[in-house]
Scaffold this motif. Structure first.
Motif, short mmCIF file in Angstrom:
data_model
loop_
_atom_site.label_atom_id
_atom_site.label_comp_id
_atom_site.label_asym_id
_atom_site.label_seq_id
_atom_site.Cartn_x
_atom_site.Cartn_y
_atom_site.Cartn_z
N MET A 56 0.90 -1.45 -0.42
CA MET A 56 0.25 0.05 -0.08
C MET A 56 0.95 1.15 0.26
O MET A 56 1.56 1.26 0.91
N PRO A 58 -6.42 1.66 -5.97
CA PRO A 58 -4.98 1.15 -5.14
C PRO A 58 -4.43 0.42 -5.64
O PRO A 58 -5.30 -0.53 -5.58
N LEU A 109 -3.12 7.41 -1.63
CA LEU A 109 -4.02 7.17 -1.04
C LEU A 109 -4.96 8.06 -0.94
O LEU A 109 -5.84 9.04 -0.71
N GLU A 148 -5.30 -0.18 3.14
CA GLU A 148 -6.40 0.41 2.59
C GLU A 148 -8.00 1.45 2.94
O GLU A 148 -7.69 2.44 3.36
N TYR A 163 -13.19 0.40 -3.00
CA TYR A 163 -12.45 1.23 -2.50
C TYR A 163 -13.12 2.31 -2.95
O TYR A 163 -12.67 3.98 -2.25
#
Length: 754
Positions: free
Chosen positions: A197, A210, A202, A270, A221
């Motif tokens: 990540m 992502p 983000l 995330e 997401y």
């Protein structure tokens, strides 16, 4: 539908016949005005005959050709002719429900639905088709999925109420499906390693998911990220084409995801990043009007007017806060400290009553969970420089209850000379604590200094019954039922008392798991564990006992209901017992003193009980009155709250100041109830009373005298001869049976404590 029919020749034949018939109808309907539709329909009819002849399984033949097969229906919808549009949509739905659609065909269908939405046609059928497309399988993903969702959002903001409601239900279902796909995707085996990540990526926000997430998780997401954007009145990244959105609906969708899918947020960094970086700051920002607004207080001179809290927003925010604390506490320890402090602030007297009741309902949901209470104490109260959250919660509940009994300072009652109860609620006509009239059972209530507050519902232990948190259809705050806030606060205190009891006395199953270790390491681990456990137990009592005692003492004094009194006494007995078990003598003696005082007439001034409290002013209810006021109010109110069951004389001893009681003294049913609780505590937990035995025995000595109990030949106490004219004790028949039980309990107490 498709799974069963794909290999069912009869179903396949039926599907083929159905599509062929639809194409014939479409061809004849469009031959005059829409030649391109007619020609396309005829071409596809030939194509279907070829597919049917070549493929044993019709579906495997239809999918690769599906972009071509749907072409006549796409053209049919483009005509905007109502009859042709309806026919085209019905046939598309058949193909979709049999999973005979490729990804490319699904994209074409969504574009077709979009143009119909913009034309304002067949809105309910569009929603049906969108749901089928997304629920039947996973052909609609990524940008097509976003477009289908936006289409439903746009239909939610049309003028027709049926469409609006259907679209809302459709969106909620589709949002759930997007997250259900993540759980299904997790179960599939995968060998491809994903990159780590990237927090910087983000933070910026993007319309591409992502790279560290699998495809379905990426869609979920982006959807969640955009819901946060929309609620914050920012432009979405992924849901392109959104024209409007209401904050209330956005908050409902966020809450639904947070409530239903905690595993996703806990598993994927995330998603937990979004909780910390997007959701929590958003909730705190939206609470701003509720924090700044003070009812009845003129706003400070500033260019911007103070915004009033808006019920639909505050209620939905508190529902989210409740979910964040219950489901994500361990991920959000710092943020939860802020949320819990907000809840405590929301109970301030200057906040609107509906807002205070909402905060109480959230607190009640948290209070019934001992594990959460334990986490609060460990994370906050036991940390040296942290807010003492558990203590603050209990203190705020006590302060709320107290504020409901107090006349607002400088309020209309003070200026007009009205009695407090005219403002705060009026009890039914009472005679010795019972309403006048045949067949009427008294309403459970609290009464204190002329203020009568009913207990409006009984909530079973371990359960919650929120009312204000469930009113999702209300725009204006509903009126608050008299006594509702005190009722919820009362149940919060009882639940917290129960949670403390479970945490201190509950059997520790953890210890049993370590039995297969070596003896030395086992002993060492147990010692460390016992030390941590002991600190936690002491902290639980240390943070809560002052506030709990103050609130329970006030409620015990004010209770007019036997069941409510019993709940308060059980909680006080439990605290006294737990404090004794942990050798915390000051709080133990304070709770026992409260039980002793409850057993005696209201103005019965026993020196031994008063000196007990001198060192602990913190535990007294902060309502100051002059002694003469006390005597007048306490005497009459005690009889209004609970009927008199015995009249006797005060016992002249050194512990009773000279001339304290000239006339007769009266005991009520509540005094007898408290005496029974005191006897029960002494009998069951006499081993932990220690120096408090002096308090208990002195109180019992006075009660025995007032009730006229005399020692018999065997040493046990018997009821004195009432008919004797010289006797100054009068006992009502209502309490005679109780006295038999009490004298037996007293005898047993002395036998067992030899």
């Amino acid at each position: 539908m498709a799974q069963g029919s794909q290999f069912n020749p009869v179903a396949m034949k039926k599907l083929l016949e159905g599509i062929q018939n639809d194409l014939k109808t479409l061809s004849s309907e469009s031959k005059k005005k829409h030649v391109e539709v007619k020609e396309s329909a005829e071409t596809v009819q030939l194509k279907l005959r070829t597919i049917s002849a070549k493929n044993e399984n019709l579906i495997t033949g239809l999918i690769p050709a599906s972009s071509e097969i749907i072409q006549p229906f796409v053209l049919g919808c483009a005509t905007k002719n109502p009859k042709i549009v309806q026919l085209s949509l019905s046939c598309v739905q058949k193909l979709v429900s049999h999973e005979a659609i490729s990804t490319a065909a699904a994209e074409a269908i969504i574009n077709m639905l979009w143009s119909l939405m913009e034309a304002g046609m067949e809105e309910l059928k569009l929603l049906q088709t969108a749901i089928l497309l997304i629920t039947t399988n996973c052909v609609v993903q990524h940008d097509s999925l976003a477009k289908a969702l936006v289409l439903c959002f746009r239909l939610h903001f049309t003028k027709d109420s049926t469409t609006i409601n259907t679209a809302a239900a459709t969106i909620k279902q589709l949002v759930s499906i997007v997250f259900d796909r993540v759980i299904a995707e997790d179960k599939l085996p995968t060998n491809e390693p994903l990159p780590e990540m990237d927090a910087g990526e983000l933070k910026a926000g993007s319309r591409t998911p992502p790279t560290s997430l699998k495809p379905c998780a990426g869609d979920a997401y982006l959807l969640f990220q955009d819901l946060c954007q929309l609620v914050n009145a920012d432009q979405p990244f992924w849901l392109l084409g959104m024209t409007e959105m209401t904050r209330t609906f956005g908050l409902e969708l966020l809450e639904s995801v947070l409530k239903t899918y905690p595993t996703i947020f806990q598993k994927y960094p995330e998603f937990s990043f979004m909780l910390k970086e997007r959701v929590c700051p958003l909730v705190i920002k939206l609470f701003s009007p509720s924090l700044k607004y003070r009812q009845g207080v003129p706003p400070p001179p500033s260019p911007a007017p103070v915004e009033k809290p808006f019920y639909p927003i505050v209620m939905r925010l508190l529902r989210i806060v409740s979910n964040l604390i219950k489901n994500y506490y361990l991920l959000l320890v710092t943020e939860c400290e802020i949320f819990l402090s907000l809840l405590v602030k929301f109970l301030d007297a200057e906040k609107p009553l509906w807002q205070r009741c909402l905060a109480l309902e959230v607190m009640h949901k948290l209070c019934v969970d001992p594990e959460l209470v334990k986490n609060f104490v460990i994370s906050y109260d036991m940390k040296p420089h942290s807010t003492k959250i558990f203590r603050d919660i209990i203190d705020s509940l006590g302060a709320f209850i107290q504020s409901r009994f107090m006349n607002p300072p400088g309020g209309p009652a003070a200026q007009s000379g009205l009695k407090v109860q005219d403002i705060q609620g009026t009890p039914p006509a009472l005679v010795a604590g019972l309403p006048v009239g045949g067949g009427v059972s008294p309403q459970p209530a609290f009464m204190y200094r002329g203020v009568w507050i009913p207990l409006v519902m009984n909530i079973p232990q371990g359960q919650t019954k929120p009312i204000f948190l469930e009113m999702l259809d209300k725009i204006d705050p509903p009126p608050v039922l008299e006594g509702y806030g005190v009722t919820v606060a009362f149940h919060c205190l009882l639940e917290l008392g129960k949670s403390v009891q479970i945490l201190i006395t509950g059997d520790n199953s953890e210890n049993k798991k370590e039995q297969n270790k070596t003896e030395d390491s086992q002993d060492n681990a147990d010692e460390q564990k016992d030390d941590v456990e002991s600190k936690l137990q002491n902290s639980l009592i240390d943070s809560s006992w002052c506030g709990m005692l103050a609130a329970l003492s006030l409620l015990l004094d004010a209770s007019t209901d036997e069941a409510a009194t019993e709940s308060i006494l059980k909680c006080q007995e439990s605290y006294a017992s737990l404090c004794g078990q942990l050798r915390l003598n000051t709080p133990r003696d304070a709770f026992i003193t409260s039980l002793c005082k409850g057993s005696l007439p209201p103005h019965y001034t026993l020196t031994v009980l008063n000196t007990q409290n001198n060192g602990n002013s913190g535990q007294k209810v902060a309502m100051s009155r002059s002694p003469s006021q006390d005597l007048q109010i306490a005497g009459t109110e005690a009889m209004e709250r609970s009927h008199v069951v015995a009249v006797g004389t005060a016992l002249p001893t050194a512990s009773l100041p000279a001339g304290a009681h000239q006339g007769p003294v009266m005991l009520t049913a509540k005094n007898i109830q408290c005496m029974r609780a005191l006897l029960s505590l002494a009998h069951c937990r006499g081993d932990m009373l220690g120096s408090a035995w002096h308090l208990v025995l002195t109180t019992l000595q006075h009660l025995v005298w007032i009730l006229g109990l005399k020692p018999s030949n065997g040493g046990s106490l018997k009821i004195g001869q009432q008919l004797n004219e010289s006797s100054s004790t009068v006992i009502t028949t209502a309490v005679m049976a109780d006295l038999q039980v009490l004298s037996a309990m007293l005898s047993r107490l002395f036998e067992s404590s030899q």
